[in-house]
Scaffold this active site. Structure first.
Site, PDB file in Angstrom:
ATOM      1  NE  ARG A   1      -4.276  -1.784   0.302  1.00  0.00           N
ATOM      2  CZ  ARG A   1      -4.175  -3.157   0.105  1.00  0.00           C
ATOM      3  NH1 ARG A   1      -3.031  -3.744  -0.483  1.00  0.00           N
ATOM      4  NH2 ARG A   1      -5.186  -3.606   0.330  1.00  0.00           N
TER       5      ARG A   1
ATOM      6  CD  GLU B   1      -5.344   1.224   2.442  1.00  0.00           C
ATOM      7  OE1 GLU B   1      -5.492   2.125   1.436  1.00  0.00           O
ATOM      8  OE2 GLU B   1      -5.643   0.109   2.351  1.00  0.00           O
TER       9      GLU B   1
ATOM     10  CB  SER C   1      -8.468  -1.542   4.293  1.00  0.00           C
ATOM     11  OG  SER C   1      -8.596  -2.583   3.856  1.00  0.00           O
TER      12      SER C   1
HETATM   13  N1  EPU Z   1     -10.556 -10.103  10.404  1.00  0.00           N
HETATM   14  C1  EPU Z   1     -11.454 -10.393  11.724  1.00  0.00           C
HETATM   15  N2  EPU Z   1     -12.532  -9.435  11.802  1.00  0.00           N
HETATM   16  C2  EPU Z   1     -12.735  -8.686  10.898  1.00  0.00           C
HETATM   17  C3  EPU Z   1     -11.998  -8.629   9.720  1.00  0.00           C
HETATM   18  C4  EPU Z   1     -10.885  -9.383   9.388  1.00  0.00           C
HETATM   19  O1  EPU Z   1     -11.116 -10.957  12.717  1.00  0.00           O
HETATM   20  O2  EPU Z   1     -13.779  -7.829  11.137  1.00  0.00           O
HETATM   21  C5  EPU Z   1      -9.731 -11.133  10.418  1.00  0.00           C
HETATM   22  C6  EPU Z   1     -10.033 -12.661   9.895  1.00  0.00           C
HETATM   23  O3  EPU Z   1      -9.127 -13.289  10.515  1.00  0.00           O
HETATM   24  C7  EPU Z   1      -9.426 -12.920   8.395  1.00  0.00           C
HETATM   25  C8  EPU Z   1      -8.307 -11.626   8.404  1.00  0.00           C
HETATM   26  O4  EPU Z   1      -8.793 -10.790   9.312  1.00  0.00           O
HETATM   27  O5  EPU Z   1      -9.158 -13.784   7.971  1.00  0.00           O
HETATM   28  C9  EPU Z   1      -8.209 -11.098   6.950  1.00  0.00           C
HETATM   29  O6  EPU Z   1      -9.362 -10.548   6.673  1.00  0.00           O
HETATM   30  P1  EPU Z   1      -9.721 -10.127   5.132  1.00  0.00           P
HETATM   31  O7  EPU Z   1      -9.513 -11.436   4.108  1.00  0.00           O
HETATM   32  O8  EPU Z   1     -10.885  -9.352   4.913  1.00  0.00           O
HETATM   33  O9  EPU Z   1      -8.385  -9.174   4.665  1.00  0.00           O
HETATM   34  P2  EPU Z   1      -7.744  -7.856   5.490  1.00  0.00           P
HETATM   35  O10 EPU Z   1      -6.557  -8.156   5.721  1.00  0.00           O
HETATM   36  O11 EPU Z   1      -8.455  -7.429   6.404  1.00  0.00           O
HETATM   37  C10 EPU Z   1      -6.735  -6.985   3.182  1.00  0.00           C
HETATM   38  C11 EPU Z   1      -6.777  -5.749   2.589  1.00  0.00           C
HETATM   39  C12 EPU Z   1      -8.163  -5.374   1.731  1.00  0.00           C
HETATM   40  C13 EPU Z   1      -8.297  -6.573   0.469  1.00  0.00           C
HETATM   41  C14 EPU Z   1      -8.293  -7.967   1.288  1.00  0.00           C
HETATM   42  C15 EPU Z   1      -8.139  -8.977   0.700  1.00  0.00           C
HETATM   43  C16 EPU Z   1      -5.371  -4.379   3.625  1.00  0.00           C
HETATM   44  C17 EPU Z   1      -5.161  -3.026   4.636  1.00  0.00           C
HETATM   45  N3  EPU Z   1      -6.499  -4.569   3.354  1.00  0.00           N
HETATM   46  O12 EPU Z   1      -7.813  -6.796   4.359  1.00  0.00           O
HETATM   47  O13 EPU Z   1      -7.989  -4.209   0.793  1.00  0.00           O
HETATM   48  O14 EPU Z   1      -9.526  -6.460  -0.043  1.00  0.00           O
HETATM   49  O15 EPU Z   1      -6.779  -7.924   2.206  1.00  0.00           O
HETATM   50  O16 EPU Z   1      -6.838  -8.925  -0.107  1.00  0.00           O
HETATM   51  O17 EPU Z   1      -4.300  -4.699   3.394  1.00  0.00           O
HETATM   52  C18 EPU Z   1      -8.409  -1.880   0.730  1.00  0.00           C
HETATM   53  O18 EPU Z   1      -7.334  -1.699   0.771  1.00  0.00           O
HETATM   54  O19 EPU Z   1      -9.120  -0.761   0.807  1.00  0.00           O
HETATM   55  C19 EPU Z   1      -8.961  -3.290   0.956  1.00  0.00           C
HETATM   56  C20 EPU Z   1     -10.255  -3.622   1.020  1.00  0.00           C
END
Ligand code: EPU
Length: 337
Positions: free
Chosen positions: A162, A333, A237
């Site tokens: 990012r 972010e 995010s």
């Molecule tokens: N999780 C929770 N509670 C929540 C949300 C997430 O416990 O409310 C935990 C879960 O264990 C889950 C893990 O977090 O397995 C990861 O969650 P998720 O797969 O939704 O991905 P993320 O790490 O929260 C990142 C990116 C997103 C992108 C997704 C998929 C960042 C800051 N965000 O989110 O990007 O869509 O991975 O690749 O790296 C964005 O940048 O705007 C964005 C949406």
């Protein structure tokens, strides 16, 4: 080109917060951009693209330049690859759809990301195992100070998680006018490493997925947990997933053995910020019109009339509590303006 005064930027930011631009102009060509930069009546400038990665916390006492350059063209093509030059004002998801229609592979995992193509390199957009840098050839950008056009290749952009040159050393110094991507015409690299995509493809009964199938799966996943900015103001995010070093990780995981994590190098671990925020009790919470999304705690939302300051206050509360509980600092972010 019409320079307008006192324009509400609510329709121009996906959080849907009100903030007024002192002056506002829309540019639709590089020539117009040069003209507006050469106008010495407006020394203070503010560059606006898709407005999908910023939180406006105050009025903008400057000339807001809304970059609305359009066009998609082929720079190079052979049997295997196409190099697509995309102007900055093209909506990112519309570009993904255009590529799927033409069977150009490479950005299907990046389906449904809000915002415009010109902003994509700034934060090296990424989702479901793919980042912009994986298909990036170069971008053209205008130096604000002198109007000079420069081309930045992959290396020059210094892409990170990012992050890029345009978000760090050269922040605020360039206006990206176009981005050139290298996409496949056949033998597409299907990227389904991200567990949730595989699960979704199973649900869709797809065994050998095409790029169109991958896009469908990504769209289904995103729609199930990320709010549509047209219905509920948000900027995706709000925080980055924090990266901590080995010693900090040892302490953290011994205290919270159930926490999810990704090892990203020999010495670093990434912890999902969404998990930290959920554990801190914020998921689904609402404070006036500012809230934390019910289905993904990493996304802050504007229920209707929250101000940028309301959302910023909420984000600070979250940072404080997460720091207190886990001794982990959450970095935003989204760009705070
Ligand atoms: N999780 C929770 N509670 C929540 C949300 C997430 O416990 O409310 C935990 C879960 O264990 C889950 C893990 O977090 O397995 C990861 O969650 P998720 O797969 O939704 O991905 P993320 O790490 O929260 C990142 C990116 C997103 C992108 C997704 C998929 C960042 C800051 N965000 O989110 O990007 O869509 O991975 O690749 O790296 C964005 O940048 O705007 C964005 C949406």
């Amino acid at each position: 080109m019409l320079i307008q005064e006192h324009i509400n930027l609510k329709p121009y930011n996906t959080f849907g917060v009100t903030a007024y631009a002192k002056y506002f102009v829309e540019v639709t060509s590089v020539e117009e951009l040069i003209e507006v930069l050469g106008n010495s009546n407006y020394p203070e400038l503010f560059i606006l693209g898709g407005g999908s990665n910023m939180l406006l916390t105050k009025d903008i006492d400057a000339l807001v330049i809304y970059i609305n350059l359009k066009g998609i063209s082929i720079d190079f093509e052979d049997n295997n690859f196409v190099h697509l030059k995309v102007m900055a004002g093209e909506n990112w998801h519309q570009l993904v759809l255009y590529c799927l229609e033409n069977n150009y592979g490479g950005i299907e995992n990046l389906s449904l990301i809000p915002g415009n193509t010109g902003s994509a390199p700034i934060q090296n957009i990424g989702a479901y195992g793919v980042e912009l840098k994986d298909v990036f050839i170069s971008c053209k950008a205008m130096q604000i100070e002198n109007g000079e056009m420069k081309t930045f290749d992959l290396e020059a952009c210094k892409f990170g998680y990012r992050s890029s040159l345009f978000k760090t050393n050269e922040k605020g110094n360039y206006i990206i006018s176009s981005v050139t991507l290298k996409l496949t015409k056949k033998d597409h690299k299907i990227n389904v490493d991200y567990g949730a995509i595989q699960e979704e493809l199973l649900k869709l009964n797809v065994e050998s997925p095409t790029i169109q199938d991958v896009s469908k799966a990504v769209i289904a996943i995103r729609q199930s947990k990320l709010p549509d900015p047209n219905e509920l103001g948000n900027s995706g995010s709000f925080f980055k997933n924090p990266v901590i070093d080995n010693p900090a990780f040892e302490v953290f995981i011994s205290q919270f053995p159930e926490a999810p994590f990704y090892k990203i190098s020999e010495s670093e671990y990434k912890i999902p910020a969404g998990w930290l925020i959920e554990q801190a009790g914020f998921k689904g919470k609402r404070f006036g019109d500012a809230g934390v999304h019910t289905k993904q705690a990493l996304v802050l939302v504007n229920y209707d009339n929250a101000s940028g300051a309301d959302i910023l206050n909420l984000s600070k509360k979250i940072q404080q509590k997460v720091k207190h509980l886990f001794d982990i600092a959450l970095e935003t972010e989204v760009n705070i303006v």
